[in-house]
Design a protein around this motif. Structure first.
Motif, PDB file in Angstrom:
ATOM      1  N   THR A  12      18.461   5.561  12.721  1.00  0.00           N
ATOM      2  CA  THR A  12      17.228   5.363  11.962  1.00  0.00           C
ATOM      3  C   THR A  12      16.236   4.491  12.728  1.00  0.00           C
ATOM      4  O   THR A  12      16.613   3.662  13.545  1.00  0.00           O
ATOM      5  N   THR A  13      14.980   4.709  12.416  1.00  0.00           N
ATOM      6  CA  THR A  13      13.880   3.931  12.992  1.00  0.00           C
ATOM      7  C   THR A  13      12.922   3.594  11.870  1.00  0.00           C
ATOM      8  O   THR A  13      12.632   4.445  11.014  1.00  0.00           O
ATOM      9  N   TYR A  14      12.403   2.358  11.881  1.00  0.00           N
ATOM     10  CA  TYR A  14      11.498   1.909  10.822  1.00  0.00           C
ATOM     11  C   TYR A  14      10.254   1.259  11.408  1.00  0.00           C
ATOM     12  O   TYR A  14      10.299   0.622  12.460  1.00  0.00           O
ATOM     13  N   ALA A  15       9.166   1.397  10.683  1.00  0.00           N
ATOM     14  CA  ALA A  15       7.979   0.616  11.006  1.00  0.00           C
ATOM     15  C   ALA A  15       8.258  -0.839  10.668  1.00  0.00           C
ATOM     16  O   ALA A  15       9.007  -1.139   9.724  1.00  0.00           O
ATOM     17  N   ASP A  16       7.652  -1.742  11.405  1.00  0.00           N
ATOM     18  CA  ASP A  16       7.872  -3.170  11.161  1.00  0.00           C
ATOM     19  C   ASP A  16       7.489  -3.561   9.736  1.00  0.00           C
ATOM     20  O   ASP A  16       8.109  -4.446   9.141  1.00  0.00           O
ATOM     21  N   SER A  17       6.490  -2.891   9.195  1.00  0.00           N
ATOM     22  CA  SER A  17       5.990  -3.253   7.874  1.00  0.00           C
ATOM     23  C   SER A  17       6.988  -2.959   6.750  1.00  0.00           C
ATOM     24  O   SER A  17       6.854  -3.498   5.654  1.00  0.00           O
ATOM     25  N   VAL A  18       7.978  -2.095   7.004  1.00  0.00           N
ATOM     26  CA  VAL A  18       8.931  -1.740   5.951  1.00  0.00           C
ATOM     27  C   VAL A  18      10.362  -2.137   6.306  1.00  0.00           C
ATOM     28  O   VAL A  18      11.264  -2.031   5.457  1.00  0.00           O
ATOM     29  N   LYS A  19      10.567  -2.587   7.523  1.00  0.00           N
ATOM     30  CA  LYS A  19      11.918  -2.919   7.983  1.00  0.00           C
ATOM     31  C   LYS A  19      12.541  -3.988   7.092  1.00  0.00           C
ATOM     32  O   LYS A  19      11.892  -4.983   6.756  1.00  0.00           O
ATOM     33  N   GLY A  20      13.785  -3.764   6.691  1.00  0.00           N
ATOM     34  CA  GLY A  20      14.478  -4.714   5.830  1.00  0.00           C
ATOM     35  C   GLY A  20      14.250  -4.465   4.355  1.00  0.00           C
ATOM     36  O   GLY A  20      14.956  -5.037   3.517  1.00  0.00           O
ATOM     37  N   ARG A  21      13.269  -3.641   4.003  1.00  0.00           N
ATOM     38  CA  ARG A  21      12.987  -3.326   2.598  1.00  0.00           C
ATOM     39  C   ARG A  21      13.236  -1.864   2.261  1.00  0.00           C
ATOM     40  O   ARG A  21      13.617  -1.542   1.134  1.00  0.00           O
ATOM     41  N   PHE A  22      12.988  -0.982   3.223  1.00  0.00           N
ATOM     42  CA  PHE A  22      13.157   0.457   3.012  1.00  0.00           C
ATOM     43  C   PHE A  22      14.403   0.936   3.741  1.00  0.00           C
ATOM     44  O   PHE A  22      14.769   0.402   4.796  1.00  0.00           O
TER      45      PHE A  22
END
Length: 124
Positions: free
Chosen positions: A58-68
Motif C-alpha cells: 500500500t501507498t498513502y498520501a501524507d495527508s491521510v497516512k495513519g488515518r486511512f
C-alpha cells in the motif's frame, strides 16, 4: 473495459469514520492496481491511497497516512477505503481508479479506469 462503482460516502462529524467500497466488473480484478483519489471543490483531483494487485503493498498520501487504510478483496472484486479520524479538510468527492500496469502510481494520469465518485462531507 472495467466498470467501477463506488459507495459508502456520506456526512459525518469531525473525528468520525466512514468506509468506502468500490466494486469492479468487466475485467479480471486481480490484474489491477487499485487506488482512491479525491477532489475537493475548486481543487485538483489528488491521490489518497493505492494497493498493489497481488502483494497487498500500500501507498498513502501524507495527508491521510495513519488515518486511512486501503484494502482489497479479490474474490469480491472490491477495494475498500477505511477512513478514520476524519477532518473537515477530508471533504471531497472520492473516486476509485484502476490500472493494469502492475505498478503502484500516485499520478492521476496513470490510471485508465475511473468510477463516478462518492461524496464525503465532514462537518466541524
Amino acid at each position: 473495459q472495467v466498470r467501477l462503482v463506488e459507495s459508502g460516502g456520506g456526512l459525518v462529524h469531525t473525528g468520525g469514520s466512514l468506509r468506502l467500497s468500490c466494486v469492479a466488473s468487466g475485467g479480471t480484478f486481480s490484474r489491477y492496481v487499485m487506488a482512491w483519489f479525491r477532489q475537493a471543490p475548486g481543487k485538483e483531483r489528488e491521490f489518497a491511497a493505492a494497493i498493489h494487485r497481488s502483494f497487498g503493498t500500500t501507498t498513502y498520501a501524507d495527508s491521510v497516512k495513519g488515518r486511512f487504510n486501503i484494502s482489497r478483496d479479490n474474490a469480491k472484486s472490491t477495494v475498500y477505503l477505511q477512513m478514520n479520524s476524519l477532518k473537515p479538510e477530508d471533504t471531497a468527492v472520492y473516486y476509485c481508479a484502476a490500472d493494469d500496469s502492475g505498478l503502484v502510481w500516485t499520478a492521476r494520469s496513470r490510471y485508465d479506469y475511473w468510477g463516478q465518485g462518492t461524496q464525503v462531507t465532514v462537518s466541524s
